[in-house]
Enzyme design. Sequence first.
Site, PDB file in Angstrom:
ATOM      1  N   TYR C 108     -10.840   5.930 -16.435  1.00  0.00           N
ATOM      2  CA  TYR C 108      -9.958   6.862 -16.306  1.00  0.00           C
ATOM      3  C   TYR C 108     -10.217   7.787 -15.198  1.00  0.00           C
ATOM      4  CZ  TYR C 108      -6.211   9.948 -17.008  1.00  0.00           C
ATOM      5  OH  TYR C 108      -5.110  11.144 -16.893  1.00  0.00           O
ATOM      6  N   GLU C 196      -2.797   9.497 -11.211  1.00  0.00           N
ATOM      7  CA  GLU C 196      -3.871   8.926 -12.060  1.00  0.00           C
ATOM      8  C   GLU C 196      -4.091   7.543 -11.704  1.00  0.00           C
ATOM      9  OE1 GLU C 196      -3.007   9.697 -16.799  1.00  0.00           O
ATOM     10  OE2 GLU C 196      -1.731   7.894 -15.935  1.00  0.00           O
TER      11      GLU C 196
END
Lengths: 293, 293, 391, 391
Positions: C108, C196
């Site tokens: 992530y 992101e």
Amino acid sequence: MSILLDQKTRLLVQGITGGEGSFHAERCLRYGTKVVAGVTPGKGGSQVAGVPVFNTVEQAVAGAGTNASIIFVPAPFAADAILEAADAGLKLVICITEGIPIMDMVRVHRHLDRRTTTLIGPNCPGVISPGKALAGIMSGDIHLPGNVGLVSRSGTLTYESVAQLTKLGIGQTTCVGIGGDPLPGSTFVGILKLFEKDRDTRAVVLIGEIGGTMEQEAAEFIRSGMSKPVVAFVAGATAPPGRRMGHAGAIISGSSGRAEEKMEVLRQAGAFISQSPAGIGEAMKKVMDRLAQ
Amino acid sequence: MSILLDQKTRLLVQGITGGEGSFHAERCLRYGTKVVAGVTPGKGGSQVAGVPVFNTVEQAVAGAGTNASIIFVPAPFAADAILEAADAGLKLVICITEGIPIMDMVRVHRHLDRRTTTLIGPNCPGVISPGKALAGIMSGDIHLPGNVGLVSRSGTLTYESVAQLTKLGIGQTTCVGIGGDPLPGSTFVGILKLFEKDRDTRAVVLIGEIGGTMEQEAAEFIRSGMSKPVVAFVAGATAPPGRRMGHAGAIISGSSGRAEEKMEVLRQAGAFISQSPAGIGEAMKKVMDRLAQ
Amino acid sequence: MKVHEYQAKAMMARSGIPVPRGEVASTPEEACAATSRLGGRSVLKAQVYAGGRGKAGGIQTANSPEEAEALARGLLGTRLVTHQTGPEGVPVNKLLVEEPVSIAGQLYLGIVIDLASRLPVMMASAAGGMDIEEVARDQPDKIIKVHVDLATGFRAYQGRKLAYGVGLRQELVNPAAALMASLYRLFEASDCSLAEINPLAITAKGELLAVDAKLNFDDNAEFRHKDLVEMRDDEQEDPIEVRAKKSGIQNYVKVDGTIGCMVNGAGLAMAVMDLITLCGGRAANFLDIGTANNTDRVVNSFRIFMADPSVRAILVNIFGGMARTDIIASGIVEAHRQLDITVPVVVRLAGTNVQEGKRILRESGLKLIEAADFKDAAEKAVAAVQGGKVL
Amino acid sequence: MKVHEYQAKAMMARSGIPVPRGEVASTPEEACAATSRLGGRSVLKAQVYAGGRGKAGGIQTANSPEEAEALARGLLGTRLVTHQTGPEGVPVNKLLVEEPVSIAGQLYLGIVIDLASRLPVMMASAAGGMDIEEVARDQPDKIIKVHVDLATGFRAYQGRKLAYGVGLRQELVNPAAALMASLYRLFEASDCSLAEINPLAITAKGELLAVDAKLNFDDNAEFRHKDLVEMRDDEQEDPIEVRAKKSGIQNYVKVDGTIGCMVNGAGLAMAVMDLITLCGGRAANFLDIGTANNTDRVVNSFRIFMADPSVRAILVNIFGGMARTDIIASGIVEAHRQLDITVPVVVRLAGTNVQEGKRILRESGLKLIEAADFKDAAEKAVAAVQGGKVL
């Protein structure tokens, strides 16, 4: 006592796997310094002279409890190394590297505004507290433990001065090379303040250069805040104006940068001036003899 | 006494020639505030309501001796206006403007790190010290001089609360709208500290909102550093989670942002909680009655 | 504001971040052709402004162009319901057709503004592919953070800290640090509120690849990003909220009560909702009309209320400061002229020009329920709903 | 490092700063053709790394292409002597041929790093076209400064402060602020040590125009600006200093004495020069050989000394730290092997590996004058010059 560096210093060497880094890490170790860790990204897990190498400063702090760092990282990456050390919470960072772009140092200084890290250098010979610890590239063997502090903008001229002191039996608490760059991490005033507070330091040698106004600021502090005697020399009396003399800081611009003017301001502030670079030891001898009376 | 603002305030209005700037400059003047200068680049030399207009804040400081500023500049230029005011040395800057990009405020905050400027706002109704000076967009006539301080993240809800206080005869030392933005210049804690030190302030109303953790930090200060009673209300108990409710700050993320939790933390810290926004005045009445005994 | 995954990926690719090869398809035929060009196999990803697509059937794998065409036919034109959408779902009008990627590991990577430090913060985690808010709640030590000082920018050592921290092997540390630096530059230059990559994949070939990408932008910075505004896909948003925004009402949020609220100021609007609840009712919405010194916005607010079948009473609460109550009053009169207002309307005006405002309402002859303060207004609105008709 | 005016202007133009139309000419024919293209009239500007061109005849106006050709013939291939060059001047190999500009006003604009605040500082002055160091000395209040915080960048208000401060009229304030912002971005992005526009002209048409432009760059940042390094015109530099640099000696400065000095460390090198003066002599140069752990640099230093007819003795003073004196000693021996050293050589070695260094010198059989310390070395070098031959 001493300033900045002593037996409690647990030194990290950033760039320890490079030629200079490994050479000086070993020299510092031999001098008795507690060199407890090295950092080279990608070399984590290896060892240099028995010292464990980590990938990041943070890992070195966690893994070896370092509290000070000396940097031998090449110039393009040196600003990053300083920031990494400060970010990891180290209170003392000594950057030996020469040739860091000035804009990188502008960024470093702006960042250090919000930190409590003391940066020595860049482009400096480092720091030694004789008999206790060496975090620098100076030869330990020309030094002698004692009661004189030394702060200098120059590297090899510092060695000459120390040699004069040691030859006359005058030992040193700590010798600090703040470096010849235009934007040094620490200034004369900062180091003089530490010497003024240090119980064992009885007098200080200050070695300045042409360029900038750091000697004038030092003079102001000597006048207003310094109870201990200061012997001073300023190099570059014969340098031609307007030319850069090796050190990026050593360029005369305007009258404030001239050696004569700096020496005069220091004299008026109460410093003892050595007109000759060969007379620094003798000048300090007189001061110490007077203090002994 | 009062905090931030009083009869000695010499107010500058940045953006004075705009619709809102001129309207509120006149209102502040009518309230008795010493509005001594305005700034609009390009309008230097003109006047608004008899107030001289300058091209830069620096010129306004030099020409009119301003020591505080209120900003009505449109959002794209408001961060620049804050920086200009801080750079000119103003100690109090109140930014009414709504809708400033958050990255602009990140830059402003990073710059203010090195300044002593107090920033109120942005996206706030401003500050009033009733009977002394108004630097904001609130109606002066709903206020009453007195001994209660008020600090709020909301604009119109502040008016409601003040109206409740005034209706019950409870006057105010200073009312401060710190604004609804996610990165406010001043926080509850900062303003509570000022009220705690202010001799005339005997109790404080605190009006919070969902989102962020500013109320929790206020609770910690109320517990540890506040000797004066605080009446608190937190808006948004019925707001759906995860949605932005007007104020960019008013978004619930995680349990720490919920109104119930904030009120509970404040209650545990010793604040008097008004469960209803309509009960703030009554709650303060009880507190003041007890103080009077 | 949001953009679609394919748009975020295009921006990332321009910033030097590796993304899978892919094309956008608006028809089954385009999905078929794109799959051919990708070598005969593809992943079809519904382009919607909502997470949770995978579990909702919004991501499907095609093993041939023909299968891609068939799958696309089943997706395009439908509405996708995920745990982040309401039961009405969001329309699937475009598919991102991508080459399938063999994934050996998932990370992530994300950037937001940290409100506590007031600096951008980059977060990385070895728990890639998962909902990062869950990771933050359940295994906070699995998230490594670095703050970016604007005076220095994102630094290589910070990238290395994150890369080593998530356990990347040595060969990927410098590429990852470079990718992070690119993502940070994109974040700052484009005024993102969120940037992101989840997952940031390590492919079977040992390369980094942004397999999913999300960029949200700061609405306040739209003035300097006209190109971004053009990307906005209004069909993905709640149509009532889109209409509200277009009519100048920036802050409208539908909730599930029965009292339509028109209030000036966000804090007061929330407080009015709270008061209604305390009085035993439920607000139908959050609506901050702002300064609103024109009647149009008032009329449009009433239009929104009347278009909402759940609204059974309207509560107007204005405490004028910057806002002028006389203009609000004129707006209420105008709304009754233009619209068929079939529910009770409770009005409380205070502050700037309130005498004039009350006079306008009085002289209009409208059947309005006047309230003395906002508590009175809330009580009367709740009573009106319970009564069920105009008093 | 420096670049020519035409290169600086090209960089500024790419950054959005208005510069006069112009072309570079290396031949009289090119100057003629360029003047035709510019409309028949032009200003010819000698491209040299030295200020004071105007007074020295390096800037001339042509009223026709033919005149341009004749003027160019008189300039190209000559050496220009200005107050900033030595008597030998600098070669004129290129001309910048520009459209003549009608100038209504002249400003100064420049950026450097301010050592006191440790931030970039932008300076503007209404005293444009003058030597800014003179202005700084004689009329310091005529220079307005703003410091640039790296966390915010150069701000519009700072541009306005400078623009109003130098008395620009309102229409030019925002264009000037935008120009300043561009110049600052160029300064930071290119690691300039100086970015200067002097004069920044206000043309008769009322527009801003960079009539002269100067960019100097931080030598330490060359590693990230390979494109700039390629622009360097070595012919403009002192040939001895260029040769020194190419042989690895970064810090060589010729001065007007008779003792060639090879020292390690800049401070010590200056101190040795000071000592020589105190002993009644004069150094011929500043030469910091640095760490120099190879013999080549030593040999090259000796080569420079022997190429300098004013050098009548050589002083070597090395206090080894990082530098190893044994390598220096080998270098001295090697220099004597390769070169015809016709002047006395005084050598003082101390520090790292000094026993080995002294042994190498002793065993070489060379006639060197050994010195005990650096004062002894200075005295012996001065005595050697006064004696006039090898002892």
